[in-house]
Write an enzyme that holds these catalytic residues in place. Sequence first.
Site, short mmCIF file in Angstrom:
data_model
loop_
_atom_site.label_atom_id
_atom_site.label_comp_id
_atom_site.label_asym_id
_atom_site.label_seq_id
_atom_site.Cartn_x
_atom_site.Cartn_y
_atom_site.Cartn_z
N HIS A 21 0.86 -1.19 0.00
CA HIS A 21 0.00 0.00 0.00
C HIS A 21 0.90 1.24 0.00
O HIS A 21 2.13 1.12 0.01
CB HIS A 21 -1.01 -0.03 1.15
CG HIS A 21 -0.43 -0.05 2.54
ND1 HIS A 21 0.39 0.94 3.03
CD2 HIS A 21 -0.57 -0.95 3.56
CE1 HIS A 21 0.72 0.66 4.28
NE2 HIS A 21 0.17 -0.49 4.62
N HIS A 24 3.98 1.66 2.34
CA HIS A 24 5.24 1.02 1.94
C HIS A 24 5.91 1.82 0.82
O HIS A 24 7.12 2.04 0.82
CB HIS A 24 4.99 -0.41 1.46
CG HIS A 24 4.19 -1.23 2.41
ND1 HIS A 24 2.93 -1.67 2.11
CD2 HIS A 24 4.46 -1.66 3.66
CE1 HIS A 24 2.45 -2.35 3.14
NE2 HIS A 24 3.36 -2.36 4.10
N CYS A 130 3.14 -11.02 19.39
CA CYS A 130 2.17 -10.49 18.41
C CYS A 130 2.62 -10.95 17.03
O CYS A 130 3.71 -10.57 16.57
CB CYS A 130 2.10 -8.97 18.46
SG CYS A 130 1.15 -8.30 17.07
N CYS A 133 3.07 -8.07 14.45
CA CYS A 133 4.37 -7.36 14.59
C CYS A 133 5.52 -8.34 14.45
O CYS A 133 6.66 -7.92 14.29
CB CYS A 133 4.54 -6.74 15.98
SG CYS A 133 3.43 -5.43 16.43
N CYS A 155 -2.28 -6.14 21.25
CA CYS A 155 -1.09 -5.42 20.81
C CYS A 155 -1.46 -3.94 20.60
O CYS A 155 -2.48 -3.66 19.96
CB CYS A 155 -0.61 -6.04 19.49
SG CYS A 155 0.48 -4.96 18.56
N HIS A 158 -1.53 -3.17 16.61
CA HIS A 158 -2.53 -3.80 15.74
C HIS A 158 -3.90 -3.93 16.38
O HIS A 158 -4.87 -4.28 15.69
CB HIS A 158 -2.03 -5.18 15.28
CG HIS A 158 -0.83 -5.07 14.39
ND1 HIS A 158 0.46 -5.12 14.88
CD2 HIS A 158 -0.73 -4.83 13.06
CE1 HIS A 158 1.30 -4.96 13.87
NE2 HIS A 158 0.62 -4.78 12.77
N LYS A 311 -2.84 4.49 11.68
CA LYS A 311 -1.86 4.03 10.69
C LYS A 311 -2.58 3.23 9.60
O LYS A 311 -3.32 2.29 9.91
CB LYS A 311 -0.84 3.14 11.40
CG LYS A 311 0.19 2.52 10.48
CD LYS A 311 1.18 1.68 11.28
CE LYS A 311 2.15 0.97 10.39
NZ LYS A 311 2.19 -0.47 10.56
N LYS A 314 -2.53 -3.03 6.31
CA LYS A 314 -3.13 -4.17 5.63
C LYS A 314 -4.05 -4.90 6.60
O LYS A 314 -5.15 -5.31 6.25
CB LYS A 314 -2.02 -5.11 5.15
CG LYS A 314 -1.20 -4.52 4.05
CD LYS A 314 -0.01 -5.38 3.67
CE LYS A 314 1.08 -5.37 4.70
NZ LYS A 314 2.40 -5.78 4.20
N1 MSP Z 1 9.26 -6.91 7.59
C1 MSP Z 1 9.35 -5.86 8.55
C2 MSP Z 1 10.59 -5.02 8.34
C3 MSP Z 1 11.86 -5.76 8.37
S1 MSP Z 1 13.23 -4.72 8.04
C4 MSP Z 1 14.55 -5.64 8.43
C5 MSP Z 1 8.11 -4.98 8.47
N2 MSP Z 1 7.44 -5.03 7.33
S2 MSP Z 1 6.10 -4.20 7.04
O1 MSP Z 1 5.73 -4.58 5.70
O2 MSP Z 1 5.13 -4.43 8.04
O3 MSP Z 1 6.48 -2.70 7.12
C6 MSP Z 1 7.53 -2.22 6.38
C7 MSP Z 1 7.63 -0.72 6.46
O4 MSP Z 1 6.46 -0.11 5.97
C8 MSP Z 1 7.83 -0.21 7.89
O5 MSP Z 1 8.87 0.76 7.90
C9 MSP Z 1 6.53 0.46 8.20
O6 MSP Z 1 6.68 1.55 9.07
C10 MSP Z 1 6.12 0.94 6.83
N3 MSP Z 1 4.70 1.20 6.81
C11 MSP Z 1 3.68 0.31 6.93
N4 MSP Z 1 2.52 1.01 7.02
C12 MSP Z 1 2.79 2.34 6.97
C13 MSP Z 1 2.03 3.50 6.95
N5 MSP Z 1 0.72 3.49 7.06
N6 MSP Z 1 2.68 4.68 6.79
C14 MSP Z 1 4.04 4.76 6.62
N7 MSP Z 1 4.78 3.68 6.64
C15 MSP Z 1 4.20 2.47 6.87
O7 MSP Z 1 7.83 -4.27 9.41
#
Ligand code: MSP
Length: 532
Positions: A21, A24, A130, A133, A155, A158, A311, A314
């Site tokens: 989304h 990311h 969790c 997380c 959590c 979440h 936030k 997904k």
């Molecule tokens: N797999 C772990 C990261 C491992 S790094 C060695 C993870 N993945 S994640 O897919 O959940 O999130 C990845 C990144 O996307 C994180 O930095 C997270 O903060 C970012 N974001 C996920 N949702 C977000 C928003 N709504 N806004 C901004 N960034 C967001 O955590």
Amino acid sequence: MSDTKAFYLTTPIYYVNDAPHIGHAYTTTAGDVLTRWHRQRGERVWFLTGVDEHGQKVMRTAEANDVTPTEWVDRLVGTAWVPVLETIDAANDDFIRTTEVRHKERVQRFLQGLKDKGEIYEGKYDGPYCVACEEFKLPGDLLDGEGDYAGQKVCPVHGRPVEQVSETNWFFRLSAYAEKLLAHYEANPLAVEPQSACNEVTSFLRGGLQDLSISRSSFDWGIPVPWDPSQVVYVWFDALLNYATAVGLGDEPGTPGAEQFASTWPADVHLVGKDILRFHAVIWPAMLMAADLPLPKKVFAHGWLLVGGEKMSKTKLTGIAPSQIIDHFGSDAFRYYFLRSITFGSDGSFSWEDMSARYTSELANGLGNLASRGAAMVGKYCDGVLPEATAYSDAEAALQALLAETVVTADDAILALDFQTGIGAVRQFVDAVNLYVTEQAPWVLAKDEANLARLHTVLYTICESLRAIAVLHHAVMPKATASLWQQLGADIALGRLVDQRVTDAGRWGQLPVGTTVTKGANLFPRLEDPAS
Ligand code: MSP
């Protein structure tokens, strides 16, 4: 391989339990803008992104979809995570998947090294976990559930119940590193930014650290622990190592991997969202300290994109796919909007109305209009041939001075990851040039032969300003600036846009007189209201 160390930037590796989304895409876009900027400073750059494929979260999603984890990750990576890089126009140098052999082998070797040094021991974990997380929680971290989850602990990120884990695992002596990490952050106050993130980390460290369970025995979707294949490596321990495995961690001296590691590590910037700050600023540097490896120079924690004040996620089904926005506005406007409208380090909300308004005022009416007016007037009054400036006045001197200032402001700000100020400075210069056009009114000058020298000076000034704007905005809007570069005839006169130094963009007079200027497609066409 070059002798100079590359500017090495990473994004987090994203969980492939679902498609990306805009939260990311936001991190990857920021990384892409910063690395393109460093490339345009003439630096060697290495930009890594990738995906985090192991762990319970991904495994359960695969189960819920009746496929094996391997089938699931292959499908999602191929259909969603790799294509999104093209959608947002990211120019990453590498893409790592944690299921790749290069990663697995280097993780196992690293782990064995820590075991041999006495940093790992066998113990019992009993506590909350969790899965969303993928984190072992401290009881004090949890909230009391409400509604469907009343009576359960949930959590705080979440809002979902945690699970109780009771397993015999392998533990990393994390507790031994609290003091060393504190000393490191005291000596290197810019190693975690922004300041609020640094404060969070240091106050957490002052509370002391517990040893960390780094393996799981109740499922098998992960990298086997080399000396105990009944366990897989804890997904965060596996994932954090990607930053080093992707550039050759632990390879034999003299091999290409070892050379790459020597010329890339340590990372200059790990970009992360604030929710995963502790993993990066506590666990990861402790792992590196345990292995006697240099620590990353900076972890920068950005804020969240919010939906309804929460936030975007997904898990909560509030994700907007990048293509929903990019299909309408284009990738340049997407990149520009998110970095220009939200302070990097703070939370921000996305709204179609705000994006539409900025697109129209700053891109279509601002830069787009300036570019098409400039090219059209050189076409109309000079047959598309860039005229010479021979009658500079105070108005041009003021613009030239503003440009020189803009370059310094933009460079300082972007190097400090203050995209908003950096991009804002260039936008202000665009506004100043648009105002200059209105005030100088070349269409009035063109009515009288006696004004020819002034007309030519004004037209040259507009095109030379556009030359500088193309260079300074290229990292943010690669496509529109490439088109502008071509319209100015600069690709033939000055060479490739990517090779133009941002720090040299303020040197006046680079676009040669006589260059062929052509009015091409609108850089930012006017758009219908997305809701209509
Ligand atoms: N797999 C772990 C990261 C491992 S790094 C060695 C993870 N993945 S994640 O897919 O959940 O999130 C990845 C990144 O996307 C994180 O930095 C997270 O903060 C970012 N974001 C996920 N949702 C977000 C928003 N709504 N806004 C901004 N960034 C967001 O955590």
